[in-house]
Design a protein around this motif. Sequence first.
Motif, PDB file in Angstrom:
ATOM      1  N   PHE A  58      -0.581  -1.089   1.722  1.00 16.17           N
ATOM      2  CA  PHE A  58      -1.217  -1.780   0.598  1.00 16.17           C
ATOM      3  C   PHE A  58      -2.725  -1.848   0.789  1.00 16.17           C
ATOM      4  CE2 PHE A  58      -2.814  -5.567  -1.556  1.00 16.17           C
ATOM      5  CZ  PHE A  58      -2.206  -5.489  -2.802  1.00 16.17           C
ATOM      6  N   ASP A  59      -3.179  -1.906   2.036  1.00 11.05           N
ATOM      7  CA  ASP A  59      -4.589  -2.161   2.350  1.00 11.05           C
ATOM      8  C   ASP A  59      -5.472  -0.973   1.976  1.00 11.05           C
ATOM      9  OD1 ASP A  59      -3.375  -4.350   3.412  1.00 11.05           O
ATOM     10  OD2 ASP A  59      -3.794  -3.845   5.508  1.00 11.05           O
ATOM     11  N   PHE A  60      -6.714  -1.298   1.591  1.00  9.05           N
ATOM     12  CA  PHE A  60      -7.722  -0.262   1.355  1.00  9.05           C
ATOM     13  C   PHE A  60      -8.971  -0.601   2.158  1.00  9.05           C
ATOM     14  CE2 PHE A  60     -11.128   1.807  -1.173  1.00  9.05           C
ATOM     15  CZ  PHE A  60     -10.732   3.113  -0.966  1.00  9.05           C
ATOM     16  N   TYR A  61      -9.832  -1.510   1.641  1.00  6.38           N
ATOM     17  CA  TYR A  61     -10.913  -2.011   2.481  1.00  6.38           C
ATOM     18  C   TYR A  61     -10.318  -3.080   3.389  1.00  6.38           C
ATOM     19  CZ  TYR A  61     -15.089  -4.232   4.239  1.00  6.38           C
ATOM     20  OH  TYR A  61     -16.042  -4.742   5.084  1.00  6.38           O
ATOM     21  N   ALA A  62     -10.141  -2.734   4.663  1.00  2.00           N
ATOM     22  CA  ALA A  62      -9.474  -3.623   5.612  1.00  2.00           C
ATOM     23  C   ALA A  62     -10.476  -4.113   6.644  1.00  2.00           C
ATOM     24  CB  ALA A  62      -8.305  -2.907   6.280  1.00  2.00           C
ATOM     25  N   ASN A 120      19.009 -30.494  -6.347  1.00  6.21           N
ATOM     26  CA  ASN A 120      19.461 -29.942  -5.073  1.00  6.21           C
ATOM     27  C   ASN A 120      19.934 -28.523  -5.363  1.00  6.21           C
ATOM     28  OD1 ASN A 120      20.507 -29.289  -2.617  1.00  6.21           O
ATOM     29  ND2 ASN A 120      21.821 -31.075  -2.433  1.00  6.21           N
ATOM     30  N   ALA A 121      19.073 -27.582  -5.157  1.00  3.66           N
ATOM     31  CA  ALA A 121      19.402 -26.211  -5.545  1.00  3.66           C
ATOM     32  C   ALA A 121      18.573 -25.227  -4.729  1.00  3.66           C
ATOM     33  CB  ALA A 121      19.145 -26.002  -7.035  1.00  3.66           C
ATOM     34  N   SER A 122      18.975 -23.979  -4.788  1.00  2.00           N
ATOM     35  CA  SER A 122      18.194 -22.898  -4.206  1.00  2.00           C
ATOM     36  C   SER A 122      18.180 -21.740  -5.191  1.00  2.00           C
ATOM     37  CB  SER A 122      18.781 -22.448  -2.863  1.00  2.00           C
ATOM     38  OG  SER A 122      20.068 -21.902  -3.041  1.00  2.00           O
ATOM     39  N   LYS A 123      17.116 -20.972  -5.159  1.00  2.00           N
ATOM     40  CA  LYS A 123      16.990 -19.864  -6.097  1.00  2.00           C
ATOM     41  C   LYS A 123      16.137 -18.777  -5.489  1.00  2.00           C
ATOM     42  CE  LYS A 123      15.045 -22.348  -9.314  1.00  2.00           C
ATOM     43  NZ  LYS A 123      14.381 -22.728 -10.588  1.00  2.00           N
ATOM     44  N   ASP A 124      16.288 -17.564  -6.001  1.00  2.00           N
ATOM     45  CA  ASP A 124      15.461 -16.433  -5.596  1.00  2.00           C
ATOM     46  C   ASP A 124      14.230 -16.373  -6.489  1.00  2.00           C
ATOM     47  OD1 ASP A 124      17.113 -15.605  -3.577  1.00  2.00           O
ATOM     48  OD2 ASP A 124      18.219 -14.180  -4.809  1.00  2.00           O
ATOM     49  N   GLU A 125      13.083 -16.134  -5.861  1.00  2.00           N
ATOM     50  CA  GLU A 125      11.833 -15.965  -6.586  1.00  2.00           C
ATOM     51  C   GLU A 125      11.181 -14.661  -6.150  1.00  2.00           C
ATOM     52  OE1 GLU A 125      10.637 -17.660  -8.975  1.00  2.00           O
ATOM     53  OE2 GLU A 125      11.794 -19.532  -8.916  1.00  2.00           O
ATOM     54  N   MET A 126      10.519 -14.018  -7.094  1.00  2.00           N
ATOM     55  CA  MET A 126       9.836 -12.757  -6.826  1.00  2.00           C
ATOM     56  C   MET A 126       8.327 -12.956  -6.948  1.00  2.00           C
ATOM     57  SD  MET A 126      12.442 -10.812  -6.267  1.00  2.00           S
ATOM     58  CE  MET A 126      11.693  -9.176  -6.253  1.00  2.00           C
ATOM     59  N   GLY A 127       7.585 -12.329  -6.067  1.00  2.00           N
ATOM     60  CA  GLY A 127       6.131 -12.313  -6.144  1.00  2.00           C
ATOM     61  C   GLY A 127       5.638 -10.879  -6.134  1.00  2.00           C
ATOM     62  N   PHE A 128       4.401 -10.701  -6.566  1.00  2.00           N
ATOM     63  CA  PHE A 128       3.856  -9.351  -6.577  1.00  2.00           C
ATOM     64  C   PHE A 128       2.347  -9.400  -6.383  1.00  2.00           C
ATOM     65  CE2 PHE A 128       3.245 -10.634 -10.958  1.00  2.00           C
ATOM     66  CZ  PHE A 128       2.024 -10.063 -11.311  1.00  2.00           C
ATOM     67  N   ALA A 129       1.790  -8.245  -6.025  1.00  2.00           N
ATOM     68  CA  ALA A 129       0.337  -8.088  -5.894  1.00  2.00           C
ATOM     69  C   ALA A 129      -0.023  -6.665  -6.278  1.00  2.00           C
ATOM     70  CB  ALA A 129      -0.114  -8.380  -4.462  1.00  2.00           C
ATOM     71  N   ILE A 130      -1.228  -6.499  -6.804  1.00  2.00           N
ATOM     72  CA  ILE A 130      -1.733  -5.185  -7.175  1.00  2.00           C
ATOM     73  C   ILE A 130      -3.193  -5.096  -6.766  1.00  2.00           C
ATOM     74  CG2 ILE A 130      -2.338  -5.916  -9.530  1.00  2.00           C
ATOM     75  CD1 ILE A 130      -1.537  -3.069 -10.432  1.00  2.00           C
ATOM     76  N   GLN A 131      -3.619  -3.922  -6.342  1.00  2.00           N
ATOM     77  CA  GLN A 131      -4.979  -3.757  -5.832  1.00  2.00           C
ATOM     78  C   GLN A 131      -5.484  -2.351  -6.115  1.00  2.00           C
ATOM     79  OE1 GLN A 131      -6.517  -5.342  -1.826  1.00  2.00           O
ATOM     80  NE2 GLN A 131      -5.983  -3.230  -1.331  1.00  2.00           N
ATOM     81  N   GLY A 132      -6.755  -2.271  -6.469  1.00  2.00           N
ATOM     82  CA  GLY A 132      -7.404  -0.979  -6.667  1.00  2.00           C
ATOM     83  C   GLY A 132      -8.737  -0.963  -5.945  1.00  2.00           C
ATOM     84  N   GLY A 133      -9.039   0.160  -5.309  1.00  2.00           N
ATOM     85  CA  GLY A 133     -10.293   0.263  -4.567  1.00  2.00           C
ATOM     86  C   GLY A 133     -10.839   1.674  -4.589  1.00  2.00           C
ATOM     87  N   ASP A 142       0.443 -12.750  -7.539  1.00  2.00           N
ATOM     88  CA  ASP A 142       1.244 -13.805  -8.165  1.00  2.00           C
ATOM     89  C   ASP A 142       2.412 -14.089  -7.231  1.00  2.00           C
ATOM     90  OD1 ASP A 142       3.182 -15.226  -9.664  1.00  2.00           O
ATOM     91  OD2 ASP A 142       2.380 -14.459 -11.545  1.00  2.00           O
ATOM     92  N   GLY A 143       2.380 -15.267  -6.573  1.00  2.00           N
ATOM     93  CA  GLY A 143       3.424 -15.592  -5.617  1.00  2.00           C
ATOM     94  C   GLY A 143       3.350 -14.789  -4.338  1.00  2.00           C
ATOM     95  N   ALA A 144       2.195 -14.209  -4.058  1.00  2.00           N
ATOM     96  CA  ALA A 144       2.022 -13.382  -2.848  1.00  2.00           C
ATOM     97  C   ALA A 144       0.552 -13.410  -2.437  1.00  2.00           C
ATOM     98  CB  ALA A 144       2.485 -11.947  -3.104  1.00  2.00           C
ATOM     99  N   LEU A 145       0.024 -14.618  -2.172  1.00  2.00           N
ATOM    100  CA  LEU A 145      -1.400 -14.770  -1.913  1.00  2.00           C
ATOM    101  C   LEU A 145      -1.839 -14.156  -0.596  1.00  2.00           C
ATOM    102  CD1 LEU A 145      -1.978 -18.445  -3.150  1.00  2.00           C
ATOM    103  CD2 LEU A 145      -2.202 -16.294  -4.419  1.00  2.00           C
TER     104      LEU A 145
END
Length: 460
Positions: free
Chosen positions: A164-168, A265-278, A300-303
Amino acid sequence: MKLVKSLLLGSAAGFAAVAGAQAADLPSRKAAPVEYVRVCSAYGAGFFYIPGTETCLRVGGRVRAEYTVGTRYGEGQDAYGTRSRGRLNVDARTATAYGTLRTFFRYELTVSSGFYAGTIGGNQGIIAPGQARNGQGGPGTASNLDLAFVQFGPITAGRAQSFFDFYANDFGFSTLRTADSRLNLLAYTATFGSGFSATVSLEDRNTGTGQRENGVVSPLGTAAVLGQDFPDVVASLRVDQGWGSAQLSGAITQRNISNTGPLFNASKDEMGFAIQGGVKINLPMLAAGDVLFLQAAYADGALGYLGWGGQFGSGRQTTAVAGNQLVINDFGVSAFGNTKSATGWSIVAAFRHFWTPQLRTEIYGSYSELSLGYTLAAQAVPGVVSRPLDPKEMILAGNLIWSPVSGLDIGLEVIYTRTELKQAVLAANNAGARPVLAAGGRLVKSDDAVAARFRIQRDF
């Protein structure tokens, strides 16, 4: 007399003939062939053939000595720090019918003290308003298997730089808010010619350096991240040509969240994503070696893919004081059990210019903003309803580096950081506590920091 002389000469000749015959009957010993080390030019300078094999090997490394001074936030904190680091690189490559077989590992040992202790990437410039900076940073030794991977044709397996990395953090002595992680992965890269390539990678962020999966928080009850069903899925499209490089990358992450409270009292699956251009642009028209990086990212959900960890602010934390840390979470859960993801974006720019072949300057910076959803301020201000802190952060840095001989860098860098919060928080005092307003406490909504570093580094 002549008769005696003739007898002596004849006897000597006879002994010589017998001795020669016996010597001819003895086994002969030939010197063993000497295996000389041969230079391997197929993969660049520094490689040599391992004797008796067709594998090319390069052994290298780095030694770094660094010294820093910076903004002091409390009487219990050191205003300076020192660091020594040793690095070993081993790179082995073999040409096969399927392409190059490569194995690489990098191991580091670091001893740090003072202001380096407890900081994000050793970068005391990254701050948070009101954060407690308490306690001297005593000497600490850290060991790190930074990289260890196998590449065989299109396959990359092991601990490697995230695709995922570009300028690292390619330039400078300090870190920016950018994706820069080495982690365990399994990747496939397809090449299309003319410098174009595409990669699909399964990446375990729980083994990453710096950008692991962040947590989850609930204002009521208990929220926690449970097990994941699969590692993060990363895909990237890249081009490398004479003018420079460009990359578009994306990532998808899955989290299972449990939430327990008086109303749910519950559990659930959540999805996160990220996008990057360099994009990386070579600027030989200015000077040989000049380079400009430009990059933007959204998550979003993946800081973690923006370079934000589970907390922000550097320095030693005082865990005895409740609510002392200003936290960053990927998800928040409301009192009614509703889940909301945290979002953010960042931009990065970095420029390297050579004044002479031995003297260069690097100028770089990042700006980022976060929207933390249901993640409320970690400590409440009396009379004020807690809201998400939603930090905005700017980091700027510049340096001057002299390389009198090949492989040796001597440089000085200055870094400035400013952070602003959506809501004021109580400032910590020298003891690390956050006194309420009635007890002489004060509020702070923004803060800045200045630091300087001097480095001597030898690469070989």
